[in-house]
Design a protein around this motif. Structure first.
Motif, mmCIF file in Angstrom:
data_model
loop_
_atom_site.group_PDB
_atom_site.id
_atom_site.type_symbol
_atom_site.label_atom_id
_atom_site.label_comp_id
_atom_site.label_asym_id
_atom_site.label_seq_id
_atom_site.Cartn_x
_atom_site.Cartn_y
_atom_site.Cartn_z
ATOM 1 N N GLU A 131 9.500 39.460 -4.416
ATOM 2 C CA GLU A 131 8.331 39.414 -6.493
ATOM 3 C C GLU A 131 9.451 38.254 -6.370
ATOM 4 O O GLU A 131 8.391 37.304 -7.399
ATOM 5 C CB GLU A 131 8.105 40.564 -7.337
ATOM 6 C CG GLU A 131 7.664 41.879 -6.434
ATOM 7 C CD GLU A 131 7.065 42.557 -7.256
ATOM 8 O OE1 GLU A 131 6.010 43.422 -7.705
ATOM 9 O OE2 GLU A 131 8.459 43.226 -8.564
ATOM 10 N N ARG A 132 10.921 37.622 -6.955
ATOM 11 C CA ARG A 132 11.599 37.344 -6.665
ATOM 12 C C ARG A 132 13.035 36.821 -6.895
ATOM 13 O O ARG A 132 13.051 37.379 -5.139
ATOM 14 C CB ARG A 132 11.621 37.937 -8.605
ATOM 15 C CG ARG A 132 12.643 38.622 -8.656
ATOM 16 C CD ARG A 132 12.742 40.740 -9.313
ATOM 17 N NE ARG A 132 13.456 39.969 -11.121
ATOM 18 C CZ ARG A 132 13.438 39.817 -12.550
ATOM 19 N NH1 ARG A 132 13.016 41.485 -12.029
ATOM 20 N NH2 ARG A 132 14.216 39.600 -13.298
ATOM 21 N N THR A 133 13.299 36.099 -6.813
ATOM 22 C CA THR A 133 14.808 35.785 -6.322
ATOM 23 C C THR A 133 15.657 36.195 -6.692
ATOM 24 O O THR A 133 17.091 35.952 -6.794
ATOM 25 C CB THR A 133 14.326 33.754 -6.479
ATOM 26 O OG1 THR A 133 14.524 33.206 -7.280
ATOM 27 C CG2 THR A 133 13.652 33.181 -5.865
ATOM 28 N N ASP A 134 16.073 35.895 -8.171
ATOM 29 C CA ASP A 134 17.421 36.685 -8.983
ATOM 30 C C ASP A 134 17.432 37.879 -8.704
ATOM 31 O O ASP A 134 17.613 39.191 -9.860
ATOM 32 C CB ASP A 134 16.973 35.790 -10.947
ATOM 33 C CG ASP A 134 16.125 36.887 -11.132
ATOM 34 O OD1 ASP A 134 15.066 36.964 -10.704
ATOM 35 O OD2 ASP A 134 15.695 37.466 -12.092
ATOM 36 N N VAL A 135 18.150 38.466 -7.667
ATOM 37 C CA VAL A 135 18.050 40.089 -7.213
ATOM 38 C C VAL A 135 19.757 39.924 -6.628
ATOM 39 O O VAL A 135 20.043 39.111 -5.879
ATOM 40 C CB VAL A 135 17.050 40.473 -5.818
ATOM 41 C CG1 VAL A 135 17.410 41.491 -5.713
ATOM 42 C CG2 VAL A 135 15.513 39.721 -6.461
#
Length: 501
Positions: A131-135
């Motif tokens: 869902e996202r890249t800031d993981v």
């Protein structure tokens, strides 16, 4: 694209500023491997947090044990409260692997006790990556074991928009394909219930649920609700629901996989009979046909991971899909305490292989079960694009991979030196310990007490508690999630003494 946002009042001190800059420069140069050599207490975790915030790459932090992983998870959650910091460790509270001992003709069936909360966190970790890249994911070495195909996991995603029309039967059928179960009485994780024109889904990776209100086939509203109270937390325009298990596949792939399993079974039966292993041939036929029937009827069977090669359509001997395959190609790997973690990674495949070879030889599993394995060390290494080893005592392999260049972090931000060690007599040691603890408490500090055994840790904690000292104990029998709470309470000064082994 969301960015990493480091939230802290702390500023780099001592060697930290230089170490942060050198590591960032190495990543920008494209150095595949770097080593951060830092002594205990030098603030290596804070250094890595600063590097992540600067380079803005999804990050996998690898730890060699669950307790350390839990501690790192708590620290990074504090540093990045606005980003997705997730936790991925083995979800077994108890694990007895399937095995066969030929010398005594003893078959040990696989027996497990799954920690539901950790299973939820594992699913949440993979959904966050899609869902996202800031993981940031803090994981134990179990992350190199086979996991379901990320492509199949993504393909079975259910995307719902308010105002659109959906065939409710198709919708419920898709939820079942995603391994959600219908339960109109209870509402556990990974289930859904239907009440008139309302469908409620409790995602396997969430602590809350979603209510979908229909008028005919039109989805009118999507509501985010509390499970216990039914309180509406938010109203949404769209929602993505991910599968309830990692080992999922589409009906078409399942049908193909079952054909491949049947073909392998027929070949294996012929091979065993040609060797006059009639018992083994009968055993593998009976066990595998039962599994095929379960797959045909409910799309799942016990030990489905042993058929992962067929489900994913991989070639014999091919590398399994793991957590690392859910990351984009350009991710950052951090290996914490690499002098311990790297040898663990090297050893995991060999122990797994010897046990499964016995199962295959004596007709308990098909040969394709050997491909349900952790990655070889070389496969793990080849999957990495950029990696930082974090250790106080780097091994030869880390030094070689870093080309002999070590980023040193020797000065503690606090300026503290290594503590002075004093050796005292065992006579009156408990009274002496209590006196030391009271002095430490008066200075508003906290004490760590080490014992030889778990029982001693518990008994000493009970005695100190009787002396009106705020104390907790910590050892391997404490549940992983409880360890996180204990370590957090220690930092928050909820108690003064931690007793361990």
């Amino acid at each position: 694209m969301r960015e990493f946002e480091l939230t802290t009042d702390l500023r780099p001190q001592g060697d930290q500023g230089r170490a942060i800059q050198e590591l960032i420069e190495g990543i920008k140069r494209g150095d595949p491997f770097q080593t951060l050599l830092g002594i205990t207490g030098s603030g290596k975790t804070f250094t890595i947090a600063n590097v992540i915030a600067k380079v803005q790459k999804p990050t996998l932090i690898l730890s060699h044990n669950k307790t350390l992983a839990a501690q790192l998870f708590g620290e990074f959650k504090t540093f990045f409260p606005k980003n997705a910091v997730e936790f991925f460790i083995s979800y077994y509270d108890y694990y007895q692997p399937e095995a066969y001992m030929a010398t005594t003709d003893t078959y040990i069936e696989k027996e497990t006790e799954v920690n539901e909360e950790i299973d939820r966190l594992r699913l949440r970790a993979t959904t966050a990556l899609l869902e996202r890249t800031d993981v940031i994911i803090v994981a134990s070495v179990s992350c190199i074991y086979g996991l379901g195909s990320p492509q199949d996991f993504r393909d079975l995603l259910l995307l719902l928009h308010s105002g659109k029309e959906y065939d409710r039967r198709d919708l419920l059928r898709q939820l079942i394909d995603m391994h959600y179960t219908r339960n109109d009485l209870e509402f556990p994780r990974g289930s859904f219930r239907v009440r008139g024109d309302v469908i409620e889904i409790h995602p396997a990776y969430e602590e809350t649920a979603y209510r979908f209100e229909f008028f005919g086939d039109t989805l009118e509203t999507i509501k985010h609700i509390q499970i216990l109270t039914g309180e509406i937390m938010d109203t949404l325009d769209t929602i993505a629901v991910y599968p309830a298990k990692h080992f999922v596949t589409s009906p078409e792939n399942l049908k193909r996989a079952m054909g491949a399993i049947s073909t392998e079974l027929d070949e294996r039966i012929i091979e065993l009979r040609s060797q006059n292993k009639l018992l083994e041939a009968q055993r593998i036929e009976q066990r595998t046909r039962f599994d095929l029937e379960m797959l045909r009827e409910i799309g799942y069977c016990s030990g489905i991971e042993n058929y992962s090669r067929h489900l994913a359509g991989r070639q014999p001997g091919a590398r399994p899909d793991t957590l690392m395959d859910y990351f984009p190609d350009d991710f950052l790997m951090v290996v914490d305490e690499s002098h311990v973690t790297i040898p663990q990674l090297r050893a995991m495949w060999r122990g797994d292989r010897s046990r499964k070879e016995n199962l295959v030889e004596y007709g308990f599993r098909l040969p394709s079960a050997l491909d349900n394995r952790p990655m070889f060390f070389e496969e793990w290494e080849n999957r990495i694009r950029q990696c930082i080893f974090v250790t106080a005592t780097p091994g030869e392999w880390e030094i070689e991979k870093s080309r002999g260049v070590l980023v040193e972090q020797i000065i503690r931000p606090t300026g503290l030196m290594d503590p002075e060690i004093s050796v005292r007599s065992t006579k009156g040691q408990v009274d002496d310990l209590i006196g030391e603890i009271r002095d430490i408490v008066e200075r508003k500090e906290r004490a760590l007490v080490l014992t030889l055994t778990k029982r001693m840790a518990e008994d000493l904690s009970e005695y100190l508690e009787g002396m009106k000292i705020r104390v907790r104990y910590l050892h391997s029998e404490i549940e992983v999630m409880d360890r996180i709470d204990i370590l957090r309470d220690l930092r928050l000064a909820q108690f003064d003494v931690l007793v361990g082994i």
